[in-house]
Design an enzyme around this catalytic site. Structure first.
Site, PDB file in Angstrom:
ATOM      1  N   ALA A   1       0.806  -1.219   0.000  1.00  0.00           N
ATOM      2  CA  ALA A   1       0.000   0.000   0.000  1.00  0.00           C
ATOM      3  C   ALA A   1       0.842   1.273   0.000  1.00  0.00           C
ATOM      4  O   ALA A   1       0.404   2.313  -0.490  1.00  0.00           O
ATOM      5  CB  ALA A   1      -0.941  -0.003   1.206  1.00  0.00           C
ATOM      6  N   HIS A  13      -3.978  -9.969  -4.408  1.00  0.00           N
ATOM      7  CA  HIS A  13      -5.195  -9.785  -3.619  1.00  0.00           C
ATOM      8  C   HIS A  13      -6.401  -9.396  -4.477  1.00  0.00           C
ATOM      9  O   HIS A  13      -7.414  -8.938  -3.952  1.00  0.00           O
ATOM     10  CB  HIS A  13      -4.968  -8.731  -2.529  1.00  0.00           C
ATOM     11  CG  HIS A  13      -4.023  -9.195  -1.457  1.00  0.00           C
ATOM     12  ND1 HIS A  13      -3.380  -8.331  -0.590  1.00  0.00           N
ATOM     13  CD2 HIS A  13      -3.597 -10.433  -1.114  1.00  0.00           C
ATOM     14  CE1 HIS A  13      -2.602  -9.025   0.230  1.00  0.00           C
ATOM     15  NE2 HIS A  13      -2.722 -10.293  -0.078  1.00  0.00           N
TER      16      HIS A  13
END
Length: 256
Positions: A25, A124
């Protein structure tokens, strides 16, 4: 752990011919996408927000789904763009030295930056598409968000079925807590890391498996590891070089 200079880490990068980049992230926060576990992360600031990312809660609780759709709608209007770090990594692909980008992110910014889809492995999943939990039909997320923007708080599947519609629960094609990763994507990640001679981990705390486990896996297969992050990670002690600081400053300098 070796806290390296950019010049030292660049020498290691220049010597590599089969590079895999693992991103988290932290590479996207400069694009306005908050991380999850950092000091200002979504789950740090609001622990209940994690419910939105848990499959059982999402499927069983309409209020959780309503919250999830409103968050997706708000994020979609922000028009996030790839960062300098995203764009810098494309240079490695153009040089023919990038074997793969394994990303924990679901934002699609690596593809927007110009990488070939064949190179990017979204471990993901992707927030850009939507899937019906009942019939499996997929469609662009933008189509469903248009319905949310028009007033549907918890949109359901409209695929024809018999004399009616499916009416199954819709969700983003991201991997939620409580479900398995796509085995084909996971295998592609493992294959890329197994063949690489350098793994560069960028913007990840390296706290979530199986992505984090790719670091010791790479080392076990003879690769070197460089970690670039603005804070400590779980695998700093394993890395051959650690760059600590602003990701948007360090990555372009590293791969120039």
């Amino acid at each position: 752990m070796h806290l390296a200079s950019v010049d030292e880490a660049r020498e290691r990068l220049d010597a590599a011919s089969r590079i895999v980049v693992l991103t988290g992230a932290g590479i996207s926060t400069a694009a306005g996408i908050p991380d999850f576990r950092g000091p200002q992360g979504l789950w740090t600031q609001d622990p209940d927000a994690e419910l939105v990312s848990t499959l059982s809660y999402y499927l069983e609780d309409e209020d959780v789904r309503r919250t999830a759709w409103q968050r997706r709608l708000a994020q979609a209007t922000d028009h996030h763009q790839p960062t300098d770090a995203h764009r810098a990594l494309v240079a490695l692909e153009h040089q023919g030295r990038l074997s793969g980008v394994v990303t924990q992110n679901t934002d699609g910014l690596h593809l927007d930056a110009g990488h070939s889809p064949a190179v990017v492995h979204e471990i993901h999943g992707s927030a850009r598409t939507c899937r019906c939990e009942r019939c499996g039909h997929r469609q662009p997320m933008a189509q469903v968000l248009a319905r949310v923007g028009a007033g549907e708080a918890d949109p359901h599947c409209q695929q024809p079925e018999g004399r009616g519609t499916c009416d199954g629960i819709l969700r983003a094609t991201v991997v939620l807590f409580g479900e398995m990763l796509d085995p084909h994507v996971l295998q592609a990640c493992v294959d890329a890391v197994e063949r690489c001679d350098l793994l560069v981990a960028i913007g990840s705390t390296l706290a979530v498996n199986p992505a984090a486990a790719l670091v010791p896996f790479a080392i076990g297969n003879g690769a070197r590891v460089v970690i670039v992050n603005n804070a400590e990670t779980e695998h700093d002690d394993l890395a051959h070089d650690v760059l600590r600081g602003d990701i948007q400053d360090l990555v372009p300098r590293l791969v120039r």
